[in-house]
Design a protein around this motif. Structure first.
Motif, mmCIF file in Angstrom:
data_model
loop_
_atom_site.group_PDB
_atom_site.id
_atom_site.type_symbol
_atom_site.label_atom_id
_atom_site.label_comp_id
_atom_site.label_asym_id
_atom_site.label_seq_id
_atom_site.Cartn_x
_atom_site.Cartn_y
_atom_site.Cartn_z
ATOM 1 N N CYS A 144 60.564 80.127 57.841
ATOM 2 C CA CYS A 144 59.564 81.327 58.641
ATOM 3 C C CYS A 144 58.547 82.072 57.145
ATOM 4 O O CYS A 144 60.405 82.478 56.697
ATOM 5 N N VAL A 152 54.863 78.188 58.247
ATOM 6 C CA VAL A 152 56.142 77.617 58.953
ATOM 7 C C VAL A 152 55.649 76.755 58.160
ATOM 8 O O VAL A 152 54.870 75.827 58.847
ATOM 9 N N HIS A 174 55.633 85.867 59.667
ATOM 10 C CA HIS A 174 55.847 85.160 60.261
ATOM 11 C C HIS A 174 57.719 85.942 60.048
ATOM 12 O O HIS A 174 58.158 86.168 59.105
#
Length: 385
Positions: A144, A152, A174
């Motif tokens: 991430c 991702v 993320h």
């Protein structure tokens, strides 16, 4: 109430029985974990690596940033972060992210059945600030990007298949991911002070190329029932956390771990460990340093989290006093290890070998306090099953 008791009660009686008719409260229904004596006892004196461990445990250095991994020709990456282990025939693989921007990516170390290092190699390149991530049931690593509108990347721990960017999982800052094979979803944390908690429902389980990104919607307290709402635009042209009215805010989402119908995740801004009961669709606090009674909080600077087969959670500190703390199933929190002499670093990437006898983790900046000083360790000992 013990976490296992809570889960049993929820499964038998449903959320109404657990909540007793109350929707949202300012405190958890079950008291969050409190300090106590851990299952492994007190920490000893620092060993040769500067690590304080309980009796019966030992450590070794697996890799150092900027140096060749022993027995290989591969140079270990800077700022090692989130990680996971994968069974590899008779041995295993440890995957580790690199939290560098630009050119972050991820690397892997391969071990024999006896624990000897047999290889090291790159599995992801040319990405940005790869912080944490998560392991999938089909044995890939979700790496991430912890940057605005980050992606991702699904990577191959064996380094054979090329990494694939998974746009459908949304574009935001993320942090970590955890797979729930029962409900066939991927949970995702967001490292923003007003971030959210997400789940991704793939169109086909095992294929992350398409699906639906959802955000958790709940009240303003710390315990209660939750629902999920579709994020209209996962591309993040408008920040995903701002697209759904009523989306619950979390102060700096960090690590994420799924086991036994529960997803645990941490928030660094308020030093909390949350638990989402996926069967009952409720959340509560597993730990909150501000609710510790009878002394100083043993766990601060919560960050990456993993679990053992015994049901213990292992929570790494970013700051604090450089400890990995354990939270037991009967809600006792205690230090498991401490690294001395590295106060300008953070502990990252805790992950157990497939047989549960070895714990891997990194000190992201080591003794130097620089991203080029990262150290990746292995701890071996009598972990309880």
């Amino acid at each position: 109430m013990e976490r296992r008791t809570f889960l049993r009660t929820a499964a038998i009686g449903g959320s109404a029985a657990v909540l007793g008719g109350t929707l949202w409260r300012g405190a958890a229904y079950a008291a969050p974990a409190q300090p106590g004596t851990g299952p492994y006892g007190a920490l000893g004196s620092p060993n040769a690596n500067g690590i304080r461990l309980p009796a019966g445990f030992s450590s070794r250095v697996v890799a150092r940033s900027g140096q060749t991994v022993s027995g290989t020709s591969y140079t270990w990456h800077n700022a090692p972060d989130g990680g996971a282990c994968y069974a590899d025939g008779t041995g295993w693989i440890y995957v580790s992210n690199s939290e560098i921007n630009p050119s972050g990516g991820a690397s892997a170390v391969r071990f024999s059945a006896a624990g000897a290092i047999t290889g090291a190699y790159r599995i992801l390149s040319s990405t940005r600030q790869n912080c944490a991530g998560g392991k999938t049931p089909w044995n890939t690593w979700l790496s991430c990007e912890e940057v605005d509108r980050g992606y991702v990347y699904e990577t191959d721990p064996w380094g054979v298949q090329a990494a694939v960017r998974r746009d459908a999982l949304g574009r935001f800052k993320h942090e970590a991911a955890a797979a729930d094979p029962v409900r066939k979803v991927i949970y995702l944390t967001e490292d923003e002070t007003n971030g959210c908690f997400y789940r991704f429902r793939p169109t086909t389980w095992g294929n992350l190329s398409s699906g639906t990104l959802e955000v958790l919607v709940a009240g303003s307290g710390t315990s209660g029932p939750v629902t999920w709402a579709t994020v209209p635009d996962p591309t993040g042209a408008t920040a995903t956390r701002n697209q759904v009215s009523g989306a619950k805010r979390f102060n700096g989402g960090e690590g994420c771990h799924y086991a036994d119908n529960t997803c645990w995740f941490t928030t660094k801004g308020d030093n909390r460990v949350w638990q989402y009961n996926a069967a009952a669709q409720t959340i509560e606090l597993a730990y909150d340093d501000s609710l510790v009674t009878g002394g100083a909080a043993p766990l601060t600077g919560v960050d990456n989290v993993t679990g053992s087969s015994s049901g213990d959670l292992f929570v790494a500190e970013d700051g604090g006093n450089m400890e990995i703390c354990i939270i037991t199933p009967n809600d006792v929190v205690a230090p498991f290890l401490r690294i001395d002499g590295q106060s300008s670093s953070e502990i990252t990437g805790p992950a157990f070998s497939p047989d549960g006898t070895r714990l891997y983790f990194s000190s992201q900046r080591g003794t130097s306090g620089s991203s080029s000083g990262g150290i990746t360790y292995e701890v071996t000992g009598p972990f309880r099953a």
